[in-house]
Design a protein around this motif. Structure first.
Motif, PDB file in Angstrom:
ATOM      1  N   THR A 115       0.561  -1.268  -0.151  1.00 62.82           N
ATOM      2  CA  THR A 115       0.401   0.253  -0.508  1.00 62.82           C
ATOM      3  C   THR A 115       1.008   1.666   0.426  1.00 62.82           C
ATOM      4  OG1 THR A 115      -1.825  -0.792   1.027  1.00 62.82           O
ATOM      5  CG2 THR A 115      -2.253   0.979   1.529  1.00 62.82           C
ATOM      6  N   THR A 117       1.485   4.999   0.380  1.00 59.72           N
ATOM      7  CA  THR A 117       0.691   6.074   0.794  1.00 59.72           C
ATOM      8  C   THR A 117       1.383   7.508   0.668  1.00 59.72           C
ATOM      9  OG1 THR A 117       2.327   6.071   2.848  1.00 59.72           O
ATOM     10  CG2 THR A 117       0.106   4.348   2.995  1.00 59.72           C
ATOM     11  N   ASN A 146      -3.748   9.523   1.165  1.00 59.53           N
ATOM     12  CA  ASN A 146      -4.039   9.032   0.349  1.00 59.53           C
ATOM     13  C   ASN A 146      -3.751   7.846   0.227  1.00 59.53           C
ATOM     14  OD1 ASN A 146      -2.904   8.519  -2.766  1.00 59.53           O
ATOM     15  ND2 ASN A 146      -5.059   8.922  -3.015  1.00 59.53           N
ATOM     16  N   GLU A 148      -2.742   3.393  -2.389  1.00 61.84           N
ATOM     17  CA  GLU A 148      -2.943   3.202  -3.161  1.00 61.84           C
ATOM     18  C   GLU A 148      -2.423   1.341  -2.671  1.00 61.84           C
ATOM     19  OE1 GLU A 148      -4.636   2.907  -6.999  1.00 61.84           O
ATOM     20  OE2 GLU A 148      -4.098   4.218  -6.078  1.00 61.84           O
ATOM     21  N   ASN A 160      -8.949  -2.082  -4.330  1.00 62.23           N
ATOM     22  CA  ASN A 160      -8.723  -1.223  -5.245  1.00 62.23           C
ATOM     23  C   ASN A 160      -9.254  -0.964  -6.525  1.00 62.23           C
ATOM     24  OD1 ASN A 160      -7.729   1.556  -5.864  1.00 62.23           O
ATOM     25  ND2 ASN A 160      -5.907   0.390  -5.492  1.00 62.23           N
ATOM     26  N   ASN A 163     -13.004   0.524  -6.546  1.00 63.42           N
ATOM     27  CA  ASN A 163     -13.465   1.601  -6.343  1.00 63.42           C
ATOM     28  C   ASN A 163     -14.458   1.594  -4.887  1.00 63.42           C
ATOM     29  OD1 ASN A 163     -11.736   3.205  -8.118  1.00 63.42           O
ATOM     30  ND2 ASN A 163     -13.529   3.388  -9.483  1.00 63.42           N
ATOM     31  N   LYS A 167      -9.823   6.664  -1.515  1.00 64.55           N
ATOM     32  CA  LYS A 167      -8.117   6.424  -0.972  1.00 64.55           C
ATOM     33  C   LYS A 167      -8.144   7.277  -0.333  1.00 64.55           C
ATOM     34  CE  LYS A 167      -8.057   4.659  -5.024  1.00 64.55           C
ATOM     35  NZ  LYS A 167      -7.346   4.344  -6.500  1.00 64.55           N
ATOM     36  N   TRP A 201      -9.721  -0.082   5.699  1.00 64.01           N
ATOM     37  CA  TRP A 201      -9.090  -0.382   3.748  1.00 64.01           C
ATOM     38  C   TRP A 201      -7.994  -0.558   3.282  1.00 64.01           C
ATOM     39  CZ3 TRP A 201     -13.084  -3.696   1.100  1.00 64.01           C
ATOM     40  CH2 TRP A 201     -14.516  -3.272   1.450  1.00 64.01           C
ATOM     41  N   ASP A 204      -6.789  -2.768   1.583  1.00 61.79           N
ATOM     42  CA  ASP A 204      -7.681  -3.478   0.995  1.00 61.79           C
ATOM     43  C   ASP A 204      -8.386  -4.788   1.176  1.00 61.79           C
ATOM     44  OD1 ASP A 204      -8.564  -3.042  -2.005  1.00 61.79           O
ATOM     45  OD2 ASP A 204      -8.620  -4.944  -2.257  1.00 61.79           O
TER      46      ASP A 204
END
Length: 421
Positions: A115, A117, A146, A148, A160, A163, A167, A201, A204
């Motif tokens: 992830t 950040t 944020n 990902e 992810n 959606n 995020k 989350w 994920d």
């Protein structure tokens, strides 16, 4: 290999910092109103449904404004990658929620999920011991984060890609840190922060949205996490971009007497809260032998040093007389304790002037001890560089007039910390 490189980088940064600490001595401290920019780098640790023992690399850039000496405002941006191993449990958890092929292409699990950040932080810190060289602090505030989630391809993880969640989240951050003043302008810094993300989350997967079970009906994931979190730890450096000038006490004509040498302004009959600044210029002046009150400051602009050094200029007449005046002041009674202060003119850089003023204050301290003054009578030495001029150094005057003004600013001062009675 990645973890090994991270450890090597962190160790190298730590070694540089430690070498700076052991090789430098300074009396610098937190200055209200100063502004600094810095960075730190180190490791991070993810805490969530699939917590494991993995650490990854992170970095942080920040601006710090010292509102007061004990209170600072920090604005920072931190970025990094949180890694967590793809296990049968994490695969089963994602597959329960999203169906097959959730953590790798063609249904093949990725070795590590990530992830990425990036967060903007606004924090305040409470600074402990702000008058010292080493300043620890407690810090806390808000974070706009944020994140990902992806895998080692890298490909977005299923949630992810679908959606399934936002995020961009607002969370909180708090922790501890320190500043060590290598010079008045350069600090060795470090901090550890716990980031509460405000979302479940980050990896994920949200255990609160499904009762994920693996083979044999075993619960997978950790449903005790109401929100995911991560820890960041780093070491680095910061540089002071701006430090306000601290004016010298202004002469006043009420509540006392004013002349070319003395300024007395007593706010009450208290022996503590007052301003008393005395300028000892004449070698025969003995006004200081009057049982001074606490916080009285005696300035000795006649104590002369060789230019750009901490060596006494003994070629000047009466220079040694001023030194013995300082000795007589300090020794006038057994209970008197003082602080020795050094000041510089505005020639040269602020950094050079700060260093020079500190060395000159230390030179006076060492001379007094060599003359038999008890070390207990001198509580500390401190340099103020060119930040507290006795007079303004004008640029529109002759060279001789400017030098006379600079001479008044190149001075030694002694402040009474404990009075005779």
């Amino acid at each position: 290999m990645k973890n090994l490189n991270l450890k090597n980088r962190s160790l190298a940064l730590l070694v540089v910092g430690v070498l700076a600490l052991v090789s430098t001595s300074t009396q610098a401290q937190v200055v209200p109103g100063s502004l600094a920019f810095g960075f730190d780098a180190g490791g991070n640790k993810y805490y969530g449904n699939f917590t494991d023992s993995r650490f990854d690399f992170q970095g942080d850039a920040f601006v710090r404004w010292n509102i007061l000496d004990w209170l600072s405002l920090h604005a920072a941006y931190n970025g990094g990658v949180l890694g967590y191993k793809t296990t049968a449990g994490s695969m089963a958890a994602e597959n329960t929620l999203w169906g097959p092929n959730s953590a790798g292409s063609a249904g093949t699990p990725a070795t590590i999920n990530h992830t990425r950040t990036g967060g903007w932080d606004l924090m305040v810190s409470g600074n402990c011991f702000p008058s010292q060289t080493f300043v620890p602090y407690f810090i806390g505030g808000l974070e706009a984060l944020n994140f990902e989630p992806d895998n080692s391809d890298p490909s977005p993880l299923k949630g992810n890609a679908a959606n399934a969640y936002s995020k961009n989240v607002i969370g909180g951050v708090f922790g501890v840190g320190f500043e060590y003043y290598i010079t008045p302008k350069v600090m060795f810094v470090g901090k550890g922060l716990l980031h509460l993300t405000g979302t479940d989350w980050l990896d994920d997967y949200s255990s609160g949205n499904t009762s994920a079970v693996g083979s044999g009906g075993t619960q997978v994931g950790n449903s005790s996490y109401g929100q995911d979190a991560f820890l960041t730890m780093g070491l680095g450096f910061s540089v002071c971009l701006f430090t306000p000038d601290v004016p010298a006490p202004a002469p006043v004509s009420s509540g006392g007497t004013t002349n070319n040498y003395n300024t007395n302004n007593y706010t009450s009959t208290s022996t503590i809260y007052h301003t008393d600044t005395l300028y000892i210029k004449d070698p025969t002046d003995t006004v200081y032998l009057t049982n001074p009150k606490i916080n009285t400051i005696f300035n000795f602009p006649g104590t002369l040093f060789i230019v750009n050094s901490d060596q006494f200029n003994n070629t000047e007449p009466n220079n040694m007389s001023h030194l013995y005046h300082i000795k007589a002041l300090v020794e006038q009674c057994p209970n008197l304790k003082v602080e020795v202060q050094g000041y510089a003119s505005e020639e040269g850089t602020h950094e050079h002037n700060q260093d020079l003023s500190e060395r000159r204050a230390t030179r006076i301290h060492d001379w007094l001890i060599a003359q038999g003054v008890s070390p207990d009578k001198i509580t500390r030495t401190v340099g103020y560089g060119d930040t507290r001029p006795a007079v303004r150094e004008r640029k529109d005057v002759s060279a001789s007039e400017l030098e006379a003004e600079r001479t008044q600013n190149r001075r030694i001062a002694v402040m009474v910390v404990q009075a005779c009675q």
